[in-house]
Design an enzyme around this catalytic site. Structure first.
Site, PDB file in Angstrom:
ATOM      1  N   CYS A  12      -8.299  -0.473  14.734  1.00  0.00           N
ATOM      2  CA  CYS A  12      -9.172   0.411  13.949  1.00  0.00           C
ATOM      3  C   CYS A  12      -9.849  -0.394  12.843  1.00  0.00           C
ATOM      4  CB  CYS A  12      -8.334   1.529  13.338  1.00  0.00           C
ATOM      5  SG  CYS A  12      -7.130   0.864  12.191  1.00  0.00           S
ATOM      6  N   HIS A  72      -1.440  -0.575   4.782  1.00  0.00           N
ATOM      7  CA  HIS A  72      -0.595   0.574   4.408  1.00  0.00           C
ATOM      8  C   HIS A  72      -0.575   0.851   2.912  1.00  0.00           C
ATOM      9  CE1 HIS A  72       1.785  -0.822   8.110  1.00  0.00           C
ATOM     10  NE2 HIS A  72       1.128   0.253   8.434  1.00  0.00           N
ATOM     11  N   HIS A 122       8.387   4.883   6.088  1.00  0.00           N
ATOM     12  CA  HIS A 122       7.191   4.121   6.487  1.00  0.00           C
ATOM     13  C   HIS A 122       6.505   3.611   5.211  1.00  0.00           C
ATOM     14  CE1 HIS A 122       3.193   3.143   7.959  1.00  0.00           C
ATOM     15  NE2 HIS A 122       3.691   3.121   9.181  1.00  0.00           N
ATOM     16  N   GLU A 124       3.458   3.099   4.312  1.00  0.00           N
ATOM     17  CA  GLU A 124       2.320   3.883   3.801  1.00  0.00           C
ATOM     18  C   GLU A 124       2.817   5.131   3.067  1.00  0.00           C
ATOM     19  OE1 GLU A 124      -0.727   5.216   6.664  1.00  0.00           O
ATOM     20  OE2 GLU A 124      -1.044   6.915   5.335  1.00  0.00           O
TER      21      GLU A 124
HETATM   22  S1  SF4 Z   1      -5.943   4.733   7.769  1.00  0.00           S
HETATM   23 FE1  SF4 Z   1      -4.713   3.404   9.105  1.00  0.00          FE
HETATM   24  S2  SF4 Z   1      -5.277   4.034  11.203  1.00  0.00           S
HETATM   25 FE2  SF4 Z   1      -6.840   4.881   9.809  1.00  0.00          FE
HETATM   26  S3  SF4 Z   1      -8.518   3.371   9.806  1.00  0.00           S
HETATM   27 FE3  SF4 Z   1      -7.136   2.901   8.092  1.00  0.00          FE
HETATM   28  S4  SF4 Z   1      -5.657   1.406   8.876  1.00  0.00           S
HETATM   29 FE4  SF4 Z   1      -6.645   2.379  10.619  1.00  0.00          FE
END
Ligand code: SF4
Length: 276
Positions: A12, A72, A122, A124
């Site tokens: 991503c 994250h 996690h 994040e």
């Molecule tokens: S929030 Fe996480 S999954 Fe979404 S674009 Fe950013 S890094 Fe990628």
């Protein structure tokens, strides 16, 4: 056997940005450290280590040079600790994660007790929790809700890679208990696109292969979504893990990949499937 790739699959925006900021830092500084594995993909992390970009578990382990904050994000105190140690901070926190951190901060400042829908432990989620204040709760599914809800209004923030169905289940459980939470849906567009296109593809094939780190929460959730639709779903990291027995009688196989899976890993799996 026909091999179909999901319309949205793999690395991503936030992961690609974190990788390019890190590689760029390595061209300018001799010592570059990442705080934890840069992404949840063991193969990519090994390649970075081979090129001298080392992972540290804590700020104290980085003696000098650059400290990269991965996509994250981290608690604000961590950035302060790195600056106190005179480390050069490269903040690769994904802007969509920052949006979730900001939503948690605003809810806290407005007097809400913040419910974070996400995976306990996690990174994040731990970082968002640091912005959410002492009244916050981390809830993965309705069973995690405590018998006694916090006093006062509830606000919800969501780990960016969560499944929308989990969010709906928690909101509905809270409503059944008389709460009326203010929902800040911070699931990012990349997650939604990958989950929706994986589910669509899983309906149209006889088997699904999901490519990505076993330690990647978003890849695991993609596999769970596919499995609900197509029982013959397999989560792998490398093409060598493909077992021909999975594809006996299979005419169409679908492939998807988590947000931390680079394109070359997806191509390697597609090629291996075409050769079965
Ligand atoms: S929030 Fe996480 S999954 Fe979404 S674009 Fe950013 S890094 Fe990628």
């Amino acid at each position: 056997m026909q091999v179909k790739l999901a319309h949205y699959a793999g690395a991503c925006y936030g992961v690609e940005r974190a990788l390019s900021l890190t590689v760029e830092a390595a061209t300018q500084y001799e010592k570059v450290h990442t705080l934890g594995p840069l992404i949840h993909n063991p193969q990519v992390v090994s390649e970075l280590a081979a090129s001298g970009i080392c992972e540290v578990d804590s700020v104290e382990q980085a003696e000098d040079g650059v400290l990269v904050i991965r996509s994250h994000g981290v608690a604000p105190q961590v950035i302060g600790q790195a600056q106190e140690r005179n480390l050069t901070v490269v903040d690769a926190t994904c802007p969509y994660v920052k949006k979730a951190q900001k939503a948690a901060t605003e809810l806290r400042e407005q007097g809400y007790a913040v419910v974070i829908v996400g995976e306990k432990g996690h990174p994040e989620v731990e970082a968002i929790d640091a912005y959410a204040g002492s009244q916050s709760l981390v809830v993965q599914d309705p069973a995690d809700l405590p018998a006694q809800l916090p006093d006062g209004p509830l606000g919800i923030v969501v780990q960016t890679t969560q499944n929308a169905a989990h969010l709906e289940a928690i909101v509905s459980a809270l409503k059944q208990r008389g709460a009326d939470p203010l929902v800040k849906n911070t699931i990012c567009f990349a997650t939604t696109q990958r989950q929706e296109s994986a589910e669509l593809l899983a309906h149209a094939v006889d088997a699904m292969v999901v490519v990505g780190g076993r330690n990647s929460g978003n890849t695991t959730r993609l596999a769970q979504i596919c499995e609900q639709v197509c029982k013959n779903t397999h989560h792998i990291e490398r093409p060598e893990e493909l077992d021909p027995a999975w594809f006996t009688g299979v005419l169409r196989v679908g492939v998807t990949a988590g947000a931390s899976t680079p394109p070359e890993q997806i191509t390697a799996v597609v090629t291996a499937l075409q050769q079965l």
